[in-house]
Design a protein around this motif. Structure first.
Motif, PDB file in Angstrom:
ATOM      1  N   ASP A 152       0.877  -1.168   0.000  1.00 46.50           N
ATOM      2  CA  ASP A 152       0.000   0.000   0.000  1.00 46.50           C
ATOM      3  C   ASP A 152       0.915   1.218   0.000  1.00 46.50           C
ATOM      4  O   ASP A 152       1.554   1.533   1.003  1.00 46.50           O
ATOM      5  N   LEU A 153       0.977   1.892  -1.130  1.00 48.36           N
ATOM      6  CA  LEU A 153       1.885   3.029  -1.325  1.00 48.36           C
ATOM      7  C   LEU A 153       1.149   4.317  -0.974  1.00 48.36           C
ATOM      8  O   LEU A 153       0.213   4.724  -1.664  1.00 48.36           O
ATOM      9  N   GLY A 154       1.568   4.971   0.122  1.00 49.58           N
ATOM     10  CA  GLY A 154       0.871   6.156   0.618  1.00 49.58           C
ATOM     11  C   GLY A 154      -0.320   5.740   1.442  1.00 49.58           C
ATOM     12  O   GLY A 154      -1.457   6.079   1.138  1.00 49.58           O
ATOM     13  N   CYS A 155      -0.056   5.016   2.524  1.00 49.26           N
ATOM     14  CA  CYS A 155      -1.103   4.264   3.223  1.00 49.26           C
ATOM     15  C   CYS A 155      -2.068   5.097   4.048  1.00 49.26           C
ATOM     16  O   CYS A 155      -3.148   4.614   4.391  1.00 49.26           O
ATOM     17  N   GLY A 156      -1.699   6.333   4.415  1.00 48.14           N
ATOM     18  CA  GLY A 156      -2.566   7.058   5.334  1.00 48.14           C
ATOM     19  C   GLY A 156      -2.731   6.260   6.618  1.00 48.14           C
ATOM     20  O   GLY A 156      -1.777   5.682   7.130  1.00 48.14           O
ATOM     21  N   TYR A 157      -3.959   6.184   7.135  1.00 50.40           N
ATOM     22  CA  TYR A 157      -4.184   5.410   8.362  1.00 50.40           C
ATOM     23  C   TYR A 157      -4.499   3.943   8.080  1.00 50.40           C
ATOM     24  O   TYR A 157      -4.860   3.210   8.996  1.00 50.40           O
ATOM     25  N   GLY A 158      -4.367   3.507   6.806  1.00 48.98           N
ATOM     26  CA  GLY A 158      -4.335   2.087   6.520  1.00 48.98           C
ATOM     27  C   GLY A 158      -5.500   1.398   5.854  1.00 48.98           C
ATOM     28  O   GLY A 158      -5.486   0.172   5.752  1.00 48.98           O
ATOM     29  N   PRO A 159      -6.528   2.096   5.352  1.00 49.75           N
ATOM     30  CA  PRO A 159      -7.681   1.357   4.818  1.00 49.75           C
ATOM     31  C   PRO A 159      -7.363   0.438   3.651  1.00 49.75           C
ATOM     32  O   PRO A 159      -7.889  -0.682   3.580  1.00 49.75           O
ATOM     33  N   PRO A 180      -4.233 -13.452   3.397  1.00 51.31           N
ATOM     34  CA  PRO A 180      -3.736 -13.876   4.715  1.00 51.31           C
ATOM     35  C   PRO A 180      -2.459 -14.698   4.666  1.00 51.31           C
ATOM     36  O   PRO A 180      -1.745 -14.794   5.660  1.00 51.31           O
ATOM     37  N   GLN A 181      -2.159 -15.295   3.515  1.00 54.94           N
ATOM     38  CA  GLN A 181      -0.950 -16.106   3.390  1.00 54.94           C
ATOM     39  C   GLN A 181       0.251 -15.268   2.944  1.00 54.94           C
ATOM     40  O   GLN A 181       1.376 -15.788   2.873  1.00 54.94           O
ATOM     41  N   GLY A 182       0.020 -14.022   2.613  1.00 58.83           N
ATOM     42  CA  GLY A 182       1.090 -13.122   2.191  1.00 58.83           C
ATOM     43  C   GLY A 182       1.407 -12.105   3.262  1.00 58.83           C
ATOM     44  O   GLY A 182       0.841 -12.115   4.356  1.00 58.83           O
ATOM     45  N   MET A 183       2.338 -11.213   2.962  1.00 57.70           N
ATOM     46  CA  MET A 183       2.686 -10.100   3.842  1.00 57.70           C
ATOM     47  C   MET A 183       2.362  -8.797   3.120  1.00 57.70           C
ATOM     48  O   MET A 183       2.697  -8.640   1.946  1.00 57.70           O
ATOM     49  N   THR A 184       1.697  -7.898   3.811  1.00 60.09           N
ATOM     50  CA  THR A 184       1.358  -6.595   3.238  1.00 60.09           C
ATOM     51  C   THR A 184       2.194  -5.516   3.909  1.00 60.09           C
ATOM     52  O   THR A 184       2.264  -5.450   5.140  1.00 60.09           O
ATOM     53  N   THR A 185       2.834  -4.689   3.099  1.00 57.86           N
ATOM     54  CA  THR A 185       3.646  -3.577   3.586  1.00 57.86           C
ATOM     55  C   THR A 185       2.909  -2.275   3.328  1.00 57.86           C
ATOM     56  O   THR A 185       2.423  -2.040   2.222  1.00 57.86           O
ATOM     57  N   LEU A 186       2.808  -1.443   4.364  1.00 61.06           N
ATOM     58  CA  LEU A 186       2.171  -0.143   4.258  1.00 61.06           C
ATOM     59  C   LEU A 186       3.239   0.925   4.430  1.00 61.06           C
ATOM     60  O   LEU A 186       3.985   0.896   5.417  1.00 61.06           O
ATOM     61  N   ALA A 244       0.814   9.076   9.977  1.00 57.46           N
ATOM     62  CA  ALA A 244       0.011   8.113   9.223  1.00 57.46           C
ATOM     63  C   ALA A 244       0.483   6.687   9.476  1.00 57.46           C
ATOM     64  O   ALA A 244      -0.326   5.774   9.691  1.00 57.46           O
ATOM     65  N   VAL A 245       1.791   6.485   9.464  1.00 54.67           N
ATOM     66  CA  VAL A 245       2.345   5.147   9.701  1.00 54.67           C
ATOM     67  C   VAL A 245       1.983   4.663  11.106  1.00 54.67           C
ATOM     68  O   VAL A 245       1.621   3.497  11.311  1.00 54.67           O
ATOM     69  N   GLU A 246       2.057   5.550  12.078  1.00 58.36           N
ATOM     70  CA  GLU A 246       1.711   5.180  13.451  1.00 58.36           C
ATOM     71  C   GLU A 246       0.243   4.766  13.565  1.00 58.36           C
ATOM     72  O   GLU A 246      -0.083   3.768  14.218  1.00 58.36           O
ATOM     73  N   TYR A 247      -0.649   5.498  12.906  1.00 54.89           N
ATOM     74  CA  TYR A 247      -2.064   5.133  12.962  1.00 54.89           C
ATOM     75  C   TYR A 247      -2.346   3.864  12.160  1.00 54.89           C
ATOM     76  O   TYR A 247      -3.252   3.094  12.510  1.00 54.89           O
ATOM     77  N   ASN A 289      -0.339  -9.841   9.632  1.00 50.48           N
ATOM     78  CA  ASN A 289       0.504 -10.041   8.447  1.00 50.48           C
ATOM     79  C   ASN A 289       0.757  -8.717   7.723  1.00 50.48           C
ATOM     80  O   ASN A 289       0.596  -8.587   6.517  1.00 50.48           O
ATOM     81  N   VAL A 290       1.162  -7.709   8.510  1.00 47.39           N
ATOM     82  CA  VAL A 290       1.443  -6.382   7.965  1.00 47.39           C
ATOM     83  C   VAL A 290       2.724  -5.830   8.575  1.00 47.39           C
ATOM     84  O   VAL A 290       3.123  -6.195   9.675  1.00 47.39           O
ATOM     85  N   GLU A 291       3.347  -4.926   7.820  1.00 46.67           N
ATOM     86  CA  GLU A 291       4.457  -4.131   8.322  1.00 46.67           C
ATOM     87  C   GLU A 291       4.236  -2.701   7.866  1.00 46.67           C
ATOM     88  O   GLU A 291       3.949  -2.460   6.690  1.00 46.67           O
ATOM     89  N   CYS A 292       4.349  -1.764   8.799  1.00 45.48           N
ATOM     90  CA  CYS A 292       4.106  -0.349   8.502  1.00 45.48           C
ATOM     91  C   CYS A 292       5.437   0.391   8.575  1.00 45.48           C
ATOM     92  O   CYS A 292       6.127   0.330   9.598  1.00 45.48           O
ATOM     93  N   VAL A 293       5.794   1.087   7.485  1.00 42.88           N
ATOM     94  CA  VAL A 293       7.128   1.659   7.346  1.00 42.88           C
ATOM     95  C   VAL A 293       7.032   3.127   6.937  1.00 42.88           C
ATOM     96  O   VAL A 293       6.303   3.478   6.000  1.00 42.88           O
ATOM     97  N   ASN A 294       7.786   3.966   7.629  1.00 41.69           N
ATOM     98  CA  ASN A 294       7.908   5.371   7.235  1.00 41.69           C
ATOM     99  C   ASN A 294       8.901   5.448   6.078  1.00 41.69           C
ATOM    100  O   ASN A 294      10.088   5.150   6.238  1.00 41.69           O
ATOM    101  N   SER A 295       8.411   5.784   4.880  1.00 39.06           N
ATOM    102  CA  SER A 295       9.273   5.744   3.701  1.00 39.06           C
ATOM    103  C   SER A 295       8.763   6.715   2.655  1.00 39.06           C
ATOM    104  O   SER A 295       7.555   6.847   2.442  1.00 39.06           O
ATOM    105  N   ASN A 296       9.694   7.366   1.982  1.00 35.61           N
ATOM    106  CA  ASN A 296       9.362   8.196   0.823  1.00 35.61           C
ATOM    107  C   ASN A 296       9.302   7.281  -0.389  1.00 35.61           C
ATOM    108  O   ASN A 296      10.331   6.946  -0.970  1.00 35.61           O
TER     109      ASN A 296
END
Length: 205
Positions: A68-75, A85-91, A98-101, A113-120
């Motif tokens: 999810d590129l530019g995830c905001g609060y994650g919807p 569910p068998q994969g990994m999703t990166t936000l 936004a990453v914190e929320y 099965n998620v990872e939230c990353v502060n990234s440009n």
């Protein structure tokens, strides 16, 4: 002085109200989710129409590794994680808040099965490979940056991987041109008056 106190108290109460998390629930692409948000994040009180339009049209496979590129609060990312569910999703997002929320909302919904990353863009995740990339692309970042996102996405997508984006309809021709130049293909999934959803596939090497 006696008249100023109620005003001061009212200001403090208003300040506390504005700092309090906003909360709502919604169903996105068949997935029931709860969200906590705050002022300053994009569309904090409800899911925006572009995001909903995008999620209603993404084909997600259970084992997809998603971005999810530019995830905001994650919807977007949290919906993808539920559907894969068998994969990994990166936000990822440039906005630390936004990453914190996104992290908080993943915990709130029991999604692990998620990872939230502060990234440009892809800067902090350049070692990842994805089967599915999705984004509600903001027009305000400029066309040069949008084109960079497309090039980076192609570089980090697995062969046969798909990218879905929603943009304001005024950018549809630019996205069509960019997809054809970068991916060699383009699918206008849905065009509406305000938003257009487009997709492309990374062809096998």
């Amino acid at each position: 002085m006696t008249e100023a106190f109620p005003d001061s108290r009212s200001r403090r109460a208003r300040q506390a109200e504005l700092k309090r998390d906003l909360e709502f629930a919604d169903t996105l692409a068949g997935e029931s989710l709860r969200f906590r948000t705050t002022w300053g994040l994009f569309s904090p009180r409800r899911i925006d129409d572009g995001t909903r339009m995008l999620l209603d049209r993404i084909d997600v496979r259970p084992s997809d590794d998603c971005l999810d590129l530019g995830c905001g609060y994650g919807p977007i990312g949290l919906t993808l994680a539920r559907k894969a569910p068998q994969g990994m999703t990166t936000l990822v997002d440039t906005n630390f808040l936004a990453v914190e929320y996104s992290r908080r909302n993943a915990e709130l919904n029991g999604i692990t099965n998620v990872e939230c990353v502060n990234s440009n863009g892809f800067a902090q995740i350049c070692d990842r490979r994805f089967d599915l990339v999705a984004s509600n692309l903001p027009a305000k970042v400029g066309r040069e940056m949008l084109y960079t996102y497309l090039l980076d996405a192609h570089e980090q997508m697995n062969p046969g991987g798909r990218i879905y984006v929603v943009t304001i309809t005024g950018l549809r021709r630019f996205i069509e041109k960019g997809f054809k130049e970068v991916f060699g293909n383009y699918d206008k999934v849905k065009q509406g008056r305000e938003y257009t959803v487009a997709a492309a596939e990374r062809e096998p090497d």
